[in-house]
Design a protein around this motif. Structure first.
Motif, PDB file in Angstrom:
ATOM      1  N   LEU A 171      -1.008   6.461   1.696  1.00 36.46           N
ATOM      2  CA  LEU A 171      -2.370   6.839   2.059  1.00 36.46           C
ATOM      3  C   LEU A 171      -3.368   5.691   1.907  1.00 36.46           C
ATOM      4  CD1 LEU A 171      -2.703  10.455   0.613  1.00 36.46           C
ATOM      5  CD2 LEU A 171      -2.054   9.718   2.875  1.00 36.46           C
ATOM      6  N   ASP A 172      -2.894   4.503   1.499  1.00 39.62           N
ATOM      7  CA  ASP A 172      -3.816   3.383   1.342  1.00 39.62           C
ATOM      8  C   ASP A 172      -4.019   2.662   2.663  1.00 39.62           C
ATOM      9  OD1 ASP A 172      -4.471   3.590  -1.331  1.00 39.62           O
ATOM     10  OD2 ASP A 172      -2.625   2.619  -1.955  1.00 39.62           O
ATOM     11  N   THR A 173      -5.164   1.993   2.787  1.00 43.36           N
ATOM     12  CA  THR A 173      -5.452   1.346   4.068  1.00 43.36           C
ATOM     13  C   THR A 173      -5.775  -0.130   3.935  1.00 43.36           C
ATOM     14  OG1 THR A 173      -7.723   2.071   3.827  1.00 43.36           O
ATOM     15  CG2 THR A 173      -6.308   3.431   5.175  1.00 43.36           C
ATOM     16  N   ARG A 207      -8.713  11.019   2.311  1.00 50.13           N
ATOM     17  CA  ARG A 207      -8.415   9.596   2.250  1.00 50.13           C
ATOM     18  C   ARG A 207      -8.912   8.858   3.494  1.00 50.13           C
ATOM     19  NH1 ARG A 207      -8.216   6.330  -0.562  1.00 50.13           N
ATOM     20  NH2 ARG A 207      -6.566   4.953  -1.283  1.00 50.13           N
ATOM     21  N   PRO A 258       0.821  -1.214   0.000  1.00 50.49           N
ATOM     22  CA  PRO A 258       0.000   0.000   0.000  1.00 50.49           C
ATOM     23  C   PRO A 258       0.854   1.263   0.000  1.00 50.49           C
ATOM     24  CG  PRO A 258      -0.068  -1.070   2.150  1.00 50.49           C
ATOM     25  CD  PRO A 258       0.698  -1.969   1.243  1.00 50.49           C
ATOM     26  N   PHE A 303     -11.807   4.110   9.922  1.00 51.61           N
ATOM     27  CA  PHE A 303     -11.001   4.180  11.138  1.00 51.61           C
ATOM     28  C   PHE A 303     -11.881   4.502  12.339  1.00 51.61           C
ATOM     29  CE2 PHE A 303      -8.254   5.330   7.670  1.00 51.61           C
ATOM     30  CZ  PHE A 303      -7.179   4.494   7.885  1.00 51.61           C
ATOM     31  N   PHE A 332       3.846  10.822  -2.811  1.00 47.22           N
ATOM     32  CA  PHE A 332       2.648  10.126  -3.269  1.00 47.22           C
ATOM     33  C   PHE A 332       1.566  11.127  -3.689  1.00 47.22           C
ATOM     34  CE2 PHE A 332      -1.429   7.953  -2.119  1.00 47.22           C
ATOM     35  CZ  PHE A 332      -1.401   7.018  -3.126  1.00 47.22           C
ATOM     36  N   GLN A 370       3.950   3.816   7.521  1.00 52.48           N
ATOM     37  CA  GLN A 370       2.728   3.974   8.304  1.00 52.48           C
ATOM     38  C   GLN A 370       2.976   3.692   9.781  1.00 52.48           C
ATOM     39  OE1 GLN A 370      -0.537   1.765   6.661  1.00 52.48           O
ATOM     40  NE2 GLN A 370      -0.435   2.831   4.704  1.00 52.48           N
TER      41      GLN A 370
END
Lengths: 223, 512
Positions: free
Chosen positions: A92-94, B333, A89, B85, B424, B252
């Motif tokens: 920003l992808d989940t 997003r 990912p 989320f 990105f 992340q």
């Protein structure tokens, strides 16, 4: 002792049936939360109860009552199901491992799913409907004593959950698509497989689920 | 969705040419660049000030209007979509994205600087301390978050409800129709990419200064320009590796770590710092902020020098606007499945409270140290060494070395995550809103954004960073004003659509 670490997204066998781990919650006694792929039923268990399986090309299994075969033969097209077996990912992808999504648009670099995820072409395996020749079923860990019809598609009348979101419920408003006149109607009664619509119409559930004939607009009870 | 927007890379090429021209100008004609940006800076005080002030105040009013309007019930996405989320982690992510490096950089420096040189009144006084906190709240409060609300909402709405590409030009669909794929749409996208590059470069420039200052404080590395340039170079190599090896997942994790670390630092300071003073500052300043909001929002100096306003208020407004496409894209997003009302509460109200709390803790304790000890030299030192300020401040608290190390970790991680996410976002914006930007384009932007940050630092550091944002953000401020109108039009048509023919859920009910 089993030292296998369960992660979110793993395909696992539990009670001999194929499941996907949708969450690992260390605080719970039953910390491994699974979803049975054939009918999307939720199951809670712990790590000792599951056995991992890595899906690969030409594996076939039933997902949400329909059989699919994993394939790399072509790029996905609009409306195809894909299995994201090799997720990379962007920041920003989940999405996570082995997520099953539906393709919305196809681009040169990858596809965009209905869930607004950008997935590159090398991240997914295409899920071709049906059991392709030469495919190996992976629905069960041990096929002994499993009746052969368990590997067939299950029609909508076999839905295990009668309140499934897709089935007609009271108060659903539908519009008829294959008629010249505009005809909107509401589900006023359901008796077995027969749905009674306002305007004196009786149709089967299956008939009403055909998207080329009827389009669901909204439910009266929705805000 | 049409695919015609995907063909051709004109947005990428034109914005690349523009930024590369700028870089060449900066490298070979550094003095000239500094002089020109300076002229623009002075011009901005005289001619552009009111545009920024008016636009930003308008965004605040517009966001609050949306909160109470009939559009509040519209869900971003399909009617059946659920938020991806949990609310707590959603709020934490919004906060981290919106403020990130900046809040660490300025939370001590800004109140103390205002304290020494207040916008009005006597410096180094109790009055000045209150004014300093009030303006800090103002610069970091409702206004930036209103800017993000507008752009984030527009991006999310047109992307999820109208199924348009994730580009700024999509927000103009109600006005332009299919012309968003033509020259007008491309111009909008080029301007947004250009503004974003400068917004990001400003943040990276500040970040590089901050990381260098941290290394200076902890390891005794010289706090010099060439070290800052090395920091930028090393970071560039790191995130290019991450793009190519699919380590994005690691990014992340890093960004979650940074968030947890920042909250830890905040709580630590609340406990070991002057807790009662912090609470008093929080309440007192909130009162001052609310009662003086209108005055501060429209404050210009028609009969005098507007230096202070230009170097603070205008700089911030411009920076937030330049930074907005980046943050907006991120917010959009993570906000799929929320309603418009939830969105405005989550993006405008809650983060504003969060920032005010953060500023009270950092700024309040810093001012407490400066005020109570009557240590004017310390205040002057912080003002003159802005990038060192947070570490200087930690030295006056218990557990100072732990705080310094945590602080250094936070700024370094923020730096790398912002740089990585920025590549990105720039890739998406410059490739017509695709969610799959190619690695080559991402790497190109990675190098470019680092180069711009480096050039700006070479040309004169902080001042040039500020000036460049003010200039680059102006066209985008105008774009955002039109965007409000377009968003309103879009929301209106959505209300009609949802009333008459609710979105079909049949095709997608089970796939999520």
């Amino acid at each position: 002792m089993k030292l296998f670490q369960v992660r979110k997204g793993h395909f696992v066998y539990y009670n001999n049936e194929l499941h996907r781990v949708y969450g690992v919650k260390p605080m719970y006694k039953k910390s491994v939360h699974l979803i049975r792929l054939r009918d999307l039923t939720q199951v809670l268990t712990n790590a000792t109860g599951v056995e991992r399986y890595k899906p690969k090309e030409l594996d076939s299994f039933i997902y949400n009552n329909k059989a699919y075969t994993l394939s790399k033969d072509r790029k996905a097209e609009e409306g195809d199901h894909i299995l994201i077996h090799h997720p990379m990912p962007d920041s920003l992808d989940t999405y996570s491992l082995n997520e099953i999504e539906v393709v919305e648009t196809v681009e040169k670099q990858g596809v965009t799913t209905t869930n607004s995820h950008g997935v590159k072409h090398n991240e997914y395996l295409l899920m071709v409907p049906g059991r392709v020749n030469g495919s190996s079923p992976i629905d069960y860990q041990n096929f002994e004593g499993i009746p052969a019809e368990n590997l067939d598609d299950i029609g909508p009348h076999h839905f295990t959950n009668p309140n499934s979101e897709q089935l007609p419920t009271l108060g659903d408003i539908y519009i008829q698509k294959d008629s010249n006149e505009s005809f909107e109607t509401m589900v006023i009664a359901i008796k077995g497989q027969t749905v009674y619509l306002g305007g004196g119409l009786e149709v089967s559930q299956e008939e009403l689920m055909k998207t080329d004939k009827w389009e669901f607009l909204y439910n009266l009870l929705d805000k | 969705m049409s695919s015609k927007n995907r063909t051709g890379n004109s947005v990428f090429i034109i914005s690349l040419i523009l930024t590369v021209t700028f870089i060449i100008w900066g490298v070979f004609f550094t003095d000239n660049l500094a002089r020109v940006t300076n002229t623009i800076y002075n011009g901005s005080i005289d001619y552009l000030g009111w545009v920024y002030l008016g636009a930003t105040l308008f965004f605040v009013i517009f966001s609050i209007y949306l909160l109470f309007s009939k559009y509040g019930d519209i869900r971003l996405g399909k009617k059946t979509d659920k938020p991806s989320f949990k609310t707590a982690s959603w709020l934490a992510m919004l906060f981290g994205a919106g403020m990130g490096i900046g809040i660490v950089y300025w939370s001590v420096a800004e109140p103390v600087t205002h304290y020494t040189t207040p916008p009005y009144g006597e410096g180094y006084s109790q009055e000045a301390a209150n004014t300093a906190m009030k303006y800090t709240f103002f610069h970091w409060g409702l206004d930036p978050w209103a800017i993000y609300t507008v752009i984030g909402l527009a991006l999310a709405f047109f992307q999820y409800n109208k199924k348009l590409p994730a580009a700024i030009s999509s927000a103009f669909h109600p006005i332009l129709g299919d012309r968003i794929y033509g020259p007008i749409g491309k111009t909008i996208d080029v301007l947004s990419v250009f503004a974003t590059v400068f917004g990001i470069a400003t943040s990276l420039g500040l970040g590089a200064m901050q990381v260098t200052a941290g290394m200076h404080d902890i390891f005794g590395v010289p706090n010099e320009l060439f070290v800052q340039l090395i920091v930028i170079a090393v970071a560039t190599v790191l995130f290019i590796i991450s793009i190519n090896t699919g380590l994005e997942k690691g990014i992340q994790y890093l960004s979650n770590t940074a968030m947890i670390l920042s909250f830890t630092i905040m709580l630590l300071i609340l406990i070991v710092g002057p807790t009662t003073t912090i609470m008093k500052v929080l309440f007192n300043t909130t009162g001052l902020y609310i009662s003086d909001f209108v005055h501060m929002s429209l404050r210009l100096k028609p009969y005098g020098e507007g230096e202070w306003i230009a170097s603070w208020t205008l700089f911030y407004w411009a920076w937030w606007i330049a930074w907005a496409p980046f943050v907006g894209m991120f917010i959009a997003r993570v906000s799929k499945g929320r309603t418009v009302r939830e969105f405005v509460i989550g993006v405008l109200i809650v983060p504003t409270l969060g920032t005010c709390f953060w500023m009270s803790i950092f700024g309040g304790s810093a001012l407490d140290i400066v005020q109570n000890t009557g240590n004017n030299e310390l205040a002057t030192f912080i003002t003159e060494n802005v990038s060192l300020s947070i570490f200087t401040f930690f030295d006056y608290l218990p557990l100072s070395s732990l705080l310094s190390i945590l602080g250094f970790a936070v700024v370094s991680i923020y730096y790398i995550t912002v740089a990585d996410t920025a590549t990105f976002v720039l890739g998406m914006l410059s490739e017509g809103g695709t969610l799959n930007p190619s690695n080559k384009i991402k790497m190109t932007w990675g190098v470019i954004q680092s180069a711009v940050a480096a050039v700006l630092l070479l040309a004169g550091g902080l001042n040039v960073l500020q000036t460049a944002s003010i200039a680059a953000a102006l066209p985008f401020a105008v774009i955002m004003l039109v965007m409000c109108y377009s968003l309103l039009k879009g929301l209106k048509s959505e209300v009609e659509l949802q009333r008459g023919h609710k979105r079909s859920t049949q095709h997608s009910g089970k796939t999520n």
